[in-house]
Design an enzyme around this catalytic site. Sequence first.
Site, mmCIF file in Angstrom:
data_model
loop_
_atom_site.group_PDB
_atom_site.id
_atom_site.type_symbol
_atom_site.label_atom_id
_atom_site.label_comp_id
_atom_site.label_asym_id
_atom_site.label_seq_id
_atom_site.Cartn_x
_atom_site.Cartn_y
_atom_site.Cartn_z
ATOM 1 N N SER A 1 0.830 -1.192 0.000
ATOM 2 C CA SER A 1 0.000 0.000 0.000
ATOM 3 C C SER A 1 0.861 1.236 0.000
ATOM 4 C CB SER A 1 -0.899 0.001 1.228
ATOM 5 O OG SER A 1 -0.132 0.398 2.343
ATOM 6 N N LYS A 2 0.196 2.346 -0.268
ATOM 7 C CA LYS A 2 0.921 3.612 -0.340
ATOM 8 C C LYS A 2 1.538 3.963 1.007
ATOM 9 C CE LYS A 2 -1.901 5.221 -4.058
ATOM 10 N NZ LYS A 2 -2.727 6.189 -4.689
#
Length: 486
Positions: free
Chosen positions: A256-257
Amino acid sequence: MEKIRTRYAPSPTGKMHVGNLRTALYEFLVAKHENGDFMLRIEDTDQERFVDGAIDIINDTLEQAGLYHDEGPDKDGGYGPYVQSERMKTGIYMKYAKELVEKGEAYYCFCTKERLATLKTVVSEDGKTINVYDKHCLNLSKEEVEKNLSEGKPFVIRQNIPNEGTTTFHDELYGDITVENSELDDMILIKSDGYPTYNFANVVDDHTMNITHVVRGNEYISSSPKYQRLYDAFGWESPHYIHLPLITDENHKKLSKRCGHASFEDLIEQGFLSEAIVNYIALLGWSPEDNREIFSLDELIKEFDYHRINKSPSVFDVQKLRWMNGEYIKAMDEESYLKMALPIVDEVITKDLDKKKIALMCKTRIEVFPDMKGHIDFFEELPEYDIAMYEHKKMKSTLESSLTVLKETLPLLEAFDDYTNDSLYAMLSDYVAKKEVKTGFVMWPLRTALSGKEMTPAGATEILEVLGKEESVKRIKKGIELLERS
Ligand code: GLU
């Protein structure tokens, strides 16, 4: 055979993450492996998610990664415009949406937000709550629709999916995938702001831009039956679909970011080389027939057969990327290496020392350039160190023997003038021979006194050469002092 045409179709919503870069790379490789064309298309129909500057990031990243496009916003290949908001102005999406309405494959929907809020909801695979539309507006008569439109009532256009039957689409890796139509919602094709949704625009664009192969993350698998229905409704042939496996972090969670290391820009900032990043990312879901791991982009183009893409999730392993980056650093020519290494030496070393020599010492030892700092900082200043470091079983070094070696070599080094690695080594080898000890028995304490470190990028004589007589003598005296005090 038709010419392969692929597209990378990013939504300009921020940095390019590892998953985005992999999609772009695979799209590029699928095309280039067969001498096809790779196109860049900007999908900016979701104006709420648009981030200023994101298009520049996409362009810079693709350029740095070497993924040149044959067509795109800056390179017309006859299929433009290449930005969806510009395509919208040509009326293309509305024209095709109306064609579907005519065919009964889509319909106008005038439902208000308030009404939609009362509908049944389901939770989608990515955790979003969505309303299941109840086809209320499908029952409006042609006259009612005309009336609403002439009154300027806000509307959307929805895809009309029957409740019965099934829909099948083909994926190059997963094979035929069939779903019950009752599981598919009447998704919006044209939004109330007149923009098409991504779901509609990608179909119209892939067809009108003659795309033959679509590579994308497997989060799009669940929408693909709806796209297939659109292709069928238009009587168009759908492109070949290649859905890519998930990329996870070391804990097998979706990348994920939030993971600091997940964007190309961040990785470059952390000191990774773009060639190494591209090489590593190519292996996140694909492998060649043999176990080879190091590939230049040209070699990837030659070897990349998309049928060898894996279906199981791949783990983004920073340690492996570090290793690979180290291999790229080792393979660099001296000039390119120094161009990157010298600015780091400059950051750490203010003294007048041979910086080129210091930089070159690290070439085979670092995995990323910033690692150098920790390897070379002792040249600038001798750190505080624990004298237990003088003890080394394998070298048969003890505190006492180290003190003796330092005391005996100090006058030799003070009297010596030729501070070059070879001469120093020859001189100290004489001492080693006279004492009838192993080389390490002498070099270990000397290296410890000169560096205050257990690990150094070079041996004692190379360090002596770089530090020069005055500083070396000072450090050896300091070692003697520490050992005598103990
Ligand atoms: N605009 C979509 C995205 O950025 C592209 C998906 C596709 O390749 O079809 O995720």
